[in-house]
Design an enzyme around this catalytic site. Structure first.
Site, PDB file in Angstrom:
ATOM      1  N   ASN A 118       0.831  -1.212   0.000  1.00 38.96           N
ATOM      2  CA  ASN A 118       0.000   0.000   0.000  1.00 38.96           C
ATOM      3  C   ASN A 118       0.866   1.264   0.000  1.00 38.96           C
ATOM      4  O   ASN A 118       0.678   2.168  -0.813  1.00 38.96           O
ATOM      5  CB  ASN A 118      -0.909   0.002   1.229  1.00 38.96           C
ATOM      6  N   THR A 144       8.538   9.848   8.637  1.00 42.65           N
ATOM      7  CA  THR A 144       8.470   9.787  10.094  1.00 42.65           C
ATOM      8  C   THR A 144       9.868   9.865  10.700  1.00 42.65           C
ATOM      9  O   THR A 144      10.849   9.399  10.095  1.00 42.65           O
ATOM     10  CB  THR A 144       7.770   8.485  10.574  1.00 42.65           C
ATOM     11  N   SER A 179      10.105  -1.017  12.447  1.00 39.06           N
ATOM     12  CA  SER A 179       8.960  -1.895  12.136  1.00 39.06           C
ATOM     13  C   SER A 179       8.833  -1.976  10.617  1.00 39.06           C
ATOM     14  O   SER A 179       9.433  -1.167   9.896  1.00 39.06           O
ATOM     15  CB  SER A 179       7.656  -1.332  12.720  1.00 39.06           C
ATOM     16  N   TYR A 181       6.318  -1.103   9.004  1.00 40.67           N
ATOM     17  CA  TYR A 181       5.728   0.184   8.618  1.00 40.67           C
ATOM     18  C   TYR A 181       6.827   1.239   8.438  1.00 40.67           C
ATOM     19  O   TYR A 181       6.891   1.926   7.416  1.00 40.67           O
ATOM     20  CB  TYR A 181       4.710   0.657   9.668  1.00 40.67           C
ATOM     21  N   HIS A 182       7.701   1.367   9.447  1.00 38.69           N
ATOM     22  CA  HIS A 182       8.741   2.396   9.348  1.00 38.69           C
ATOM     23  C   HIS A 182       9.640   2.140   8.132  1.00 38.69           C
ATOM     24  O   HIS A 182      10.135   3.078   7.509  1.00 38.69           O
ATOM     25  CB  HIS A 182       9.573   2.439  10.638  1.00 38.69           C
ATOM     26  N   LYS A 185       8.539   3.833   4.981  1.00 37.90           N
ATOM     27  CA  LYS A 185       8.874   5.259   4.879  1.00 37.90           C
ATOM     28  C   LYS A 185      10.300   5.429   4.360  1.00 37.90           C
ATOM     29  O   LYS A 185      10.598   6.374   3.647  1.00 37.90           O
ATOM     30  CB  LYS A 185       8.725   5.927   6.246  1.00 37.90           C
TER      31      LYS A 185
HETATM   32  N1  LIG Z   1      -0.327  10.489  13.314  1.00 35.17           N
HETATM   33  C1  LIG Z   1       0.966  10.590  13.634  1.00 35.17           C
HETATM   34  O1  LIG Z   1       1.326  10.736  14.811  1.00 35.17           O
HETATM   35  C2  LIG Z   1       2.007  10.540  12.558  1.00 35.17           C
HETATM   36  C3  LIG Z   1       3.356  10.660  12.923  1.00 35.17           C
HETATM   37  C4  LIG Z   1       4.345  10.626  11.942  1.00 35.17           C
HETATM   38  C5  LIG Z   1       3.975  10.460  10.611  1.00 35.17           C
HETATM   39  N2  LIG Z   1       2.662  10.346  10.281  1.00 35.17           N
HETATM   40  C6  LIG Z   1       2.326  10.145   8.863  1.00 35.17           C
HETATM   41  O2  LIG Z   1       1.304  11.017   8.468  1.00 35.17           O
HETATM   42  C7  LIG Z   1       0.420  10.358   7.561  1.00 35.17           C
HETATM   43  C8  LIG Z   1      -0.999  10.481   8.058  1.00 35.17           C
HETATM   44  O3  LIG Z   1      -1.120   9.891   9.341  1.00 35.17           O
HETATM   45  P1  LIG Z   1      -2.532   9.873  10.073  1.00 35.17           P
HETATM   46  O4  LIG Z   1      -2.277   9.714  11.502  1.00 35.17           O
HETATM   47  O5  LIG Z   1      -3.347  11.002   9.590  1.00 35.17           O
HETATM   48  O6  LIG Z   1      -3.131   8.493   9.511  1.00 35.17           O
HETATM   49  P2  LIG Z   1      -4.659   8.082   9.274  1.00 35.17           P
HETATM   50  O7  LIG Z   1      -4.699   6.594   9.253  1.00 35.17           O
HETATM   51  O8  LIG Z   1      -5.549   8.785  10.233  1.00 35.17           O
HETATM   52  O9  LIG Z   1      -4.957   8.666   7.811  1.00 35.17           O
HETATM   53  C9  LIG Z   1      -4.450   8.093   6.648  1.00 35.17           C
HETATM   54  C10 LIG Z   1      -5.518   8.254   5.565  1.00 35.17           C
HETATM   55  O10 LIG Z   1      -5.018   7.737   4.331  1.00 35.17           O
HETATM   56  C11 LIG Z   1      -6.011   6.951   3.703  1.00 35.17           C
HETATM   57  N3  LIG Z   1      -5.332   5.954   2.869  1.00 35.17           N
HETATM   58  C12 LIG Z   1      -4.461   4.986   3.256  1.00 35.17           C
HETATM   59  N4  LIG Z   1      -4.061   4.272   2.189  1.00 35.17           N
HETATM   60  C13 LIG Z   1      -4.665   4.814   1.091  1.00 35.17           C
HETATM   61  C14 LIG Z   1      -4.648   4.513  -0.290  1.00 35.17           C
HETATM   62  N5  LIG Z   1      -3.935   3.505  -0.770  1.00 35.17           N
HETATM   63  N6  LIG Z   1      -5.387   5.285  -1.124  1.00 35.17           N
HETATM   64  C15 LIG Z   1      -6.141   6.323  -0.650  1.00 35.17           C
HETATM   65  N7  LIG Z   1      -6.209   6.641   0.658  1.00 35.17           N
HETATM   66  C16 LIG Z   1      -5.477   5.887   1.531  1.00 35.17           C
HETATM   67  C17 LIG Z   1      -6.811   6.333   4.845  1.00 35.17           C
HETATM   68  O11 LIG Z   1      -8.115   5.970   4.457  1.00 35.17           O
HETATM   69  C18 LIG Z   1      -6.799   7.454   5.891  1.00 35.17           C
HETATM   70  O12 LIG Z   1      -7.935   8.284   5.772  1.00 35.17           O
HETATM   71  C19 LIG Z   1       0.900   8.918   7.443  1.00 35.17           C
HETATM   72  O13 LIG Z   1       1.660   8.746   6.275  1.00 35.17           O
HETATM   73  C20 LIG Z   1       1.773   8.748   8.661  1.00 35.17           C
HETATM   74  O14 LIG Z   1       2.787   7.808   8.448  1.00 35.17           O
HETATM   75  C21 LIG Z   1       1.681  10.378  11.218  1.00 35.17           C
END
Ligand SMILES: NC(=O)c1ccc[n+]([C@@H]2O[C@H](COP(=O)([O-])OP(=O)(O)OC[C@H]3O[C@@H](n4cnc5c(N)ncnc54)[C@H](O)[C@@H]3O)[C@@H](O)[C@H]2O)c1
Length: 401
Positions: A118, A144, A179, A181-182, A185
């Site tokens: 994904n 991240t 992980s 996941y990481h 990135k």
């Molecule tokens: N929340 C945190 O603390 C944090 C920290 C560091 C980095 N990030 C990064 O920020 C980004 C957003 O994080 P978040 O907390 O808002 O996550 P989240 O899960 O709340 O939002 C991610 C959104 O992306 C959509 N999505 C995922 N795969 C998709 C695809 N293939 N096509 C279309 N839509 C898709 C999901 O439906 C979701 O609405 C991520 O990439 C995450 O790695 C977040």
């Protein structure tokens, strides 16, 4: 500016889309709503009752100068992405649309494979779409701080000058992700940097720390805009979980010794950082890396802050140490640079100022929705579940997709 927010139904994406729209930008949201499906699959729910994307956007658009457009679809679907590019023609593309939970990626083989396909393939599609349809479009990609791991030296912003056998070069800072996941990135960062080098694309890789808080000026305007507050062991972040545990008098679940130190930032700073990156685009062929966080805390620091905030609300909270389900250093050196966004004008909101208003009060307000069975960790880095099921029987996100 025409800005598309990939992942605009998610936690960071929703707050960012509203903020940019409120600041006069023309915004489109792209999302396939899969995060809502993952919650259902795992039996977890945000503490705050969020509306459907259609409802929340419709309410926003009633009073917006430029209505937010929605493109519902999957970033890994190149046909869908291409038609969005042809129709909307973004000048900046903010990419949040990934599977962002480390524990989710460590559940078992299927979740690891799904997370990697994904995230990595989605970003690869984004790079090809920019090259094909809008080569001047500035990619603002959420990475991240977890890409760096916890080295025993200061962490630079993306690059480090190295002297080796009498020669010097500036090279990408070493990565030690914790992980699957990481790791996605890190793979993304390499693909982005390569695309900038070979095609002259422009990109900003924002290595974000852990985001906290749920309230921004925009989401506070109407109950319809309320944002996510995840506290479960899969999608919840440690600070959210502590606040929710405190709200019901559950001992705070510190993994191991609690010395795990990371960068943190308020959601109001996330949206501002993204705006700053968009308004100050990278040059052609440039792949910039900014460390996007404002303060560092250890897990135990956070537990003590939540205990103190609880006391102010008349709640006594204990701390319990659980065996760490992750493979990580429980005590370590950590000093990460984070000057570049401040140089562009970021003025941080500090945790000490928002812990009560943006976190504890929300946890207390929605106390009736708290499910205590979601507190304890079940995913273990050392022992991924070995399902060995035939593919068609997998009730996983990958299969659901
Ligand atoms: N929340 C945190 O603390 C944090 C920290 C560091 C980095 N990030 C990064 O920020 C980004 C957003 O994080 P978040 O907390 O808002 O996550 P989240 O899960 O709340 O939002 C991610 C959104 O992306 C959509 N999505 C995922 N795969 C998709 C695809 N293939 N096509 C279309 N839509 C898709 C999901 O439906 C979701 O609405 C991520 O990439 C995450 O790695 C977040």
């Amino acid at each position: 500016m025409k800005i598309v927010v990939l992942g605009g139904d998610g936690y960071c994406g929703w707050a960012t889309a509203l903020y940019l729209s409120g600041r006069g930008q023309t915004v489109a949201i792209v999302d396939n709503l899969i995060r809502r499906q993952w919650d259902r699959d795992l039996g977890v729910e945000t503490l705050t009752p969020i509306r459907t994307l259609a409802e929340r956007v419709a309410v926003w658009n009633r009073s917006a100068a430029n209505p937010i457009e929605v493109f519902e679809g999957d970033v890994t679907d190149y046909g869908f992405l291409s038609s969005m590019f042809r129709e909307f023609r973004p000048e900046a593309l903010v990419h949040f649309a990934e599977q962002r939970s480390a524990p989710y990626s460590m559940i078992d083989r299927e979740h690891a494979v799904f997370t990697q396909s994904n995230n990595v393939l989605g970003t690869l599609n984004v790079l090809f779409a920019i090259k094909e349809f809008q080569p001047e479009c500035h990619l603002v990609k959420l990475g991240t701080m977890g890409e760096y791991g916890t080295p025993n030296i200061d962490i630079e912003e993306g690059y480090i000058e190295i002297e080796h056998n009498g020669r010097k070069d500036t090279l990408p800072f070493p990565k030690q992700p914790g992980s699957f996941y990481h790791l996605t990135k890190v793979h993304d960062s390499h693909n982005i940097s390569f695309a900038c080098r070979i095609w002259g694309l422009r990109a900003t890789d924002l290595n974000q720390g852990v985001v906290y808080g749920t309230v921004t000026d925009e989401t506070a305007r109407d109950e319809a805009f309320v944002n996510r507050f995840d506290y479960d062991e899969i999608f919840g972040t440690v600070l959210n979980r502590f606040c929710v545990q405190a709200a019901v008098g559950f001992p705070l679940t510190v993994y191991g010794k609690g010395g795990q130190t990371r960068g943190y930032l308020d959601i109001r700073d996330t949206v501002r950082c993204v705006e700053l990156a968009c308004l100050n685009p990278a040059a052609k062929g440039e792949c910039r890396v900014y460390n996007q966080f404002t303060e560092q805390f250890s897990v135990l620091d956070l537990a003590h802050l939540v205990q103190a905030a609880g006391r102010k609300l008349g709640i006594e909270v204990a701390v319990q140490h659980l065996p760490d389900p992750r493979v990580e250093a429980e005590q370590h050196y950590y000093n990460a640079k984070h000057a570049k966004l401040a140089d562009l004008g970021l003025q941080p909101h500090l945790l000490s100022e928002s812990l009560l208003d943006s976190l504890m009060n929300i946890a207390v307000r929605y106390r009736d929705r708290i499910d205590q069975s979601l507190f304890l960790p079940r995913v273990n880095w050392r022992q991924p579940v070995n399902r060995r099921q035939p593919k068609e029987e997998m009730a996983t996100a990958g299969a659901a997709k």
